[in-house]
Design a protein around this motif. Sequence first.
Motif, PDB file in Angstrom:
ATOM      1  N   THR A 116      -6.374   4.416   1.117  1.00  0.00           N
ATOM      2  CA  THR A 116      -5.940   3.027   0.967  1.00  0.00           C
ATOM      3  C   THR A 116      -4.879   2.670   1.990  1.00  0.00           C
ATOM      4  OG1 THR A 116      -6.470   2.926  -1.398  1.00  0.00           O
ATOM      5  CG2 THR A 116      -4.796   1.384  -0.585  1.00  0.00           C
ATOM      6  N   TYR A 117      -3.862   3.520   2.114  1.00  0.00           N
ATOM      7  CA  TYR A 117      -2.731   3.185   2.985  1.00  0.00           C
ATOM      8  C   TYR A 117      -2.953   3.566   4.445  1.00  0.00           C
ATOM      9  CZ  TYR A 117      -0.626   2.107  -1.439  1.00  0.00           C
ATOM     10  OH  TYR A 117      -0.397   1.549  -2.673  1.00  0.00           O
ATOM     11  N   ALA A 118      -3.901   4.473   4.680  1.00  0.00           N
ATOM     12  CA  ALA A 118      -4.262   4.811   6.056  1.00  0.00           C
ATOM     13  C   ALA A 118      -5.315   3.853   6.606  1.00  0.00           C
ATOM     14  CB  ALA A 118      -4.797   6.242   6.125  1.00  0.00           C
ATOM     15  N   GLY A 119      -5.992   3.131   5.715  1.00  0.00           N
ATOM     16  CA  GLY A 119      -7.115   2.288   6.100  1.00  0.00           C
ATOM     17  C   GLY A 119      -6.732   1.079   6.934  1.00  0.00           C
ATOM     18  N   LEU A 161      12.147  -5.889   1.259  1.00  0.00           N
ATOM     19  CA  LEU A 161      10.727  -5.645   1.018  1.00  0.00           C
ATOM     20  C   LEU A 161      10.099  -4.709   2.050  1.00  0.00           C
ATOM     21  CD1 LEU A 161       9.660  -9.318   0.221  1.00  0.00           C
ATOM     22  CD2 LEU A 161       9.475  -7.416  -1.389  1.00  0.00           C
ATOM     23  N   ALA A 162      10.624  -4.734   3.265  1.00  0.00           N
ATOM     24  CA  ALA A 162       9.985  -4.029   4.378  1.00  0.00           C
ATOM     25  C   ALA A 162       9.845  -2.518   4.189  1.00  0.00           C
ATOM     26  CB  ALA A 162      10.734  -4.329   5.678  1.00  0.00           C
ATOM     27  N   PRO A 163      10.830  -1.809   3.626  1.00  0.00           N
ATOM     28  CA  PRO A 163      10.649  -0.355   3.500  1.00  0.00           C
ATOM     29  C   PRO A 163       9.408   0.041   2.723  1.00  0.00           C
ATOM     30  CG  PRO A 163      12.950  -0.908   3.198  1.00  0.00           C
ATOM     31  CD  PRO A 163      12.191  -2.220   3.233  1.00  0.00           C
ATOM     32  N   CYS A 164       9.086  -0.694   1.683  1.00  0.00           N
ATOM     33  CA  CYS A 164       7.889  -0.380   0.908  1.00  0.00           C
ATOM     34  C   CYS A 164       6.633  -0.683   1.710  1.00  0.00           C
ATOM     35  CB  CYS A 164       7.885  -1.159  -0.402  1.00  0.00           C
ATOM     36  SG  CYS A 164       6.439  -0.797  -1.432  1.00  0.00           S
ATOM     37  N   VAL A 165       6.557  -1.880   2.259  1.00  0.00           N
ATOM     38  CA  VAL A 165       5.345  -2.293   2.974  1.00  0.00           C
ATOM     39  C   VAL A 165       5.074  -1.363   4.151  1.00  0.00           C
ATOM     40  CG1 VAL A 165       4.229  -4.150   4.262  1.00  0.00           C
ATOM     41  CG2 VAL A 165       5.703  -4.705   2.324  1.00  0.00           C
ATOM     42  N   MET A 166       6.029  -1.259   5.063  1.00  0.00           N
ATOM     43  CA  MET A 166       5.805  -0.488   6.287  1.00  0.00           C
ATOM     44  C   MET A 166       5.922   1.012   6.055  1.00  0.00           C
ATOM     45  SD  MET A 166       6.840  -3.664   7.155  1.00  0.00           S
ATOM     46  CE  MET A 166       7.115  -4.816   8.478  1.00  0.00           C
ATOM     47  N   GLY A 167       6.744   1.415   5.103  1.00  0.00           N
ATOM     48  CA  GLY A 167       6.874   2.834   4.818  1.00  0.00           C
ATOM     49  C   GLY A 167       5.567   3.433   4.341  1.00  0.00           C
ATOM     50  N   TYR A 168       4.890   2.733   3.448  1.00  0.00           N
ATOM     51  CA  TYR A 168       3.593   3.219   2.973  1.00  0.00           C
ATOM     52  C   TYR A 168       2.570   3.212   4.108  1.00  0.00           C
ATOM     53  CZ  TYR A 168       4.539   3.701  -2.041  1.00  0.00           C
ATOM     54  OH  TYR A 168       4.991   4.133  -3.264  1.00  0.00           O
ATOM     55  N   GLY A 169       2.707   2.251   5.013  1.00  0.00           N
ATOM     56  CA  GLY A 169       1.822   2.244   6.174  1.00  0.00           C
ATOM     57  C   GLY A 169       2.043   3.456   7.057  1.00  0.00           C
ATOM     58  N   GLU A 170       3.294   3.792   7.317  1.00  0.00           N
ATOM     59  CA  GLU A 170       3.619   4.982   8.112  1.00  0.00           C
ATOM     60  C   GLU A 170       3.109   6.245   7.422  1.00  0.00           C
ATOM     61  OE1 GLU A 170       7.429   6.006   9.479  1.00  0.00           O
ATOM     62  OE2 GLU A 170       7.728   4.182  10.657  1.00  0.00           O
ATOM     63  N   ILE A 171       3.377   6.335   6.131  1.00  0.00           N
ATOM     64  CA  ILE A 171       2.951   7.517   5.376  1.00  0.00           C
ATOM     65  C   ILE A 171       1.428   7.646   5.393  1.00  0.00           C
ATOM     66  CG2 ILE A 171       2.801   8.507   3.056  1.00  0.00           C
ATOM     67  CD1 ILE A 171       5.655   7.274   2.595  1.00  0.00           C
ATOM     68  N   GLY A 172       0.734   6.553   5.139  1.00  0.00           N
ATOM     69  CA  GLY A 172      -0.718   6.589   5.148  1.00  0.00           C
ATOM     70  C   GLY A 172      -1.272   7.001   6.498  1.00  0.00           C
ATOM     71  N   ALA A 173      -0.701   6.452   7.576  1.00  0.00           N
ATOM     72  CA  ALA A 173      -1.174   6.779   8.916  1.00  0.00           C
ATOM     73  C   ALA A 173      -0.927   8.244   9.251  1.00  0.00           C
ATOM     74  CB  ALA A 173      -0.485   5.874   9.939  1.00  0.00           C
ATOM     75  N   ARG A 174       0.156   8.805   8.756  1.00  0.00           N
ATOM     76  CA  ARG A 174       0.472  10.215   9.025  1.00  0.00           C
ATOM     77  C   ARG A 174      -0.400  11.145   8.205  1.00  0.00           C
ATOM     78  NH1 ARG A 174       4.012  14.149   7.014  1.00  0.00           N
ATOM     79  NH2 ARG A 174       4.937  12.743   5.482  1.00  0.00           N
ATOM     80  N   LEU A 175      -0.677  10.777   6.948  1.00  0.00           N
ATOM     81  CA  LEU A 175      -1.435  11.664   6.065  1.00  0.00           C
ATOM     82  C   LEU A 175      -2.942  11.572   6.285  1.00  0.00           C
ATOM     83  CD1 LEU A 175       1.325  12.022   4.759  1.00  0.00           C
ATOM     84  CD2 LEU A 175       0.265  11.621   2.527  1.00  0.00           C
ATOM     85  N   GLY A 176      -3.431  10.435   6.691  1.00  0.00           N
ATOM     86  CA  GLY A 176      -4.870  10.257   6.820  1.00  0.00           C
ATOM     87  C   GLY A 176      -5.361  10.476   8.239  1.00  0.00           C
ATOM     88  N   PRO A 177      -6.694  10.593   8.403  1.00  0.00           N
ATOM     89  CA  PRO A 177      -7.686  10.615   7.316  1.00  0.00           C
ATOM     90  C   PRO A 177      -7.795  11.996   6.676  1.00  0.00           C
ATOM     91  CG  PRO A 177      -8.784  10.801   9.426  1.00  0.00           C
ATOM     92  CD  PRO A 177      -7.318  10.631   9.740  1.00  0.00           C
ATOM     93  N   VAL A 178      -8.340  12.023   5.471  1.00  0.00           N
ATOM     94  CA  VAL A 178      -8.556  13.291   4.774  1.00  0.00           C
ATOM     95  C   VAL A 178     -10.005  13.362   4.297  1.00  0.00           C
ATOM     96  CG1 VAL A 178      -6.166  13.548   4.015  1.00  0.00           C
ATOM     97  CG2 VAL A 178      -7.792  12.291   2.571  1.00  0.00           C
ATOM     98  N   ALA A 179     -10.433  14.558   3.975  1.00  0.00           N
ATOM     99  CA  ALA A 179     -11.799  14.751   3.499  1.00  0.00           C
ATOM    100  C   ALA A 179     -11.990  14.078   2.144  1.00  0.00           C
ATOM    101  CB  ALA A 179     -12.111  16.240   3.388  1.00  0.00           C
ATOM    102  N   GLY A 180     -13.214  13.710   1.855  1.00  0.00           N
ATOM    103  CA  GLY A 180     -13.504  13.004   0.616  1.00  0.00           C
ATOM    104  C   GLY A 180     -13.220  13.795  -0.637  1.00  0.00           C
ATOM    105  N   ASP A 181     -13.188  15.127  -0.518  1.00  0.00           N
ATOM    106  CA  ASP A 181     -12.909  15.943  -1.697  1.00  0.00           C
ATOM    107  C   ASP A 181     -11.425  16.246  -1.873  1.00  0.00           C
ATOM    108  OD1 ASP A 181     -12.628  17.596   0.470  1.00  0.00           O
ATOM    109  OD2 ASP A 181     -13.829  19.254  -0.333  1.00  0.00           O
TER     110      ASP A 181
END
Length: 227
Positions: A166-169, A137-157
């Motif tokens: 969602t995943y960076a929050g 289960l861990a790759p999905c849970v933590m992987g999305y967390g890593e991805i979100g933290a790397r990609l975010g934050p982004v502009a609202g548009d």
Amino acid sequence: MTGDYGVTFARLRDAAGPVWRDYTHHAFVEGLRTGRLPRTAFLGYLVQDYVFLIHFARAWALAVTKTETLAEMRACAATVDALVNHELGLHVTTCAEAGLSEADLYNAEEHPANLAYTRYVLDAGHSGDLLDLLAALAPCVMGYGEIGARLGPVAGDHPYAGWIGTYAGDDYQQVCREAGVLLDGAVTRRLGPDPHTTPGWARLCRRFTTATRLEVGFWEMGLSLGH
């Protein structure tokens, strides 16, 4: 970033080697980052991910039956609640804008990549113990967390601001930290203070790495749905 998710996760991630980067820096992810991912690919992925999360919630419910402490039980049950009553909402809202109802999502035909991944995770739980299941289960849970933290934050548009947000929050990052605490505690309880020196450690690494490869396949599926 990754240290927040616990010692066990960091060791499993390192043991996965380059396949972890293949997952977290996949072309699908980079398309989300740049905003250039075709909308058809994103919507096709969201439909399949909704189905995936249904099975993922079942896997976390199965984890409840594998627990040995009340703390473990509460952590697994809270994850079921977060998936069913919160994370699925992102998919429902986004797909509704494209004219797809929640019934459409729930009844969608599963892609073979989805079948392979979800059934692997469920089989890990049915045939193994809590550690087998958590490692899958861990790759999905933590992987999305890593991805979100790397990609975010982004502009609202940004075209994928909702997904990235969602995943960076803070809420999702807290889910990852709590999953890391659960994983660390479960491993220490069952394998002792030096789990990586025990015979069972190699099995957990294989579980984690296989699930990570299946995550790569899930992104590949997403790209294929954009054609």
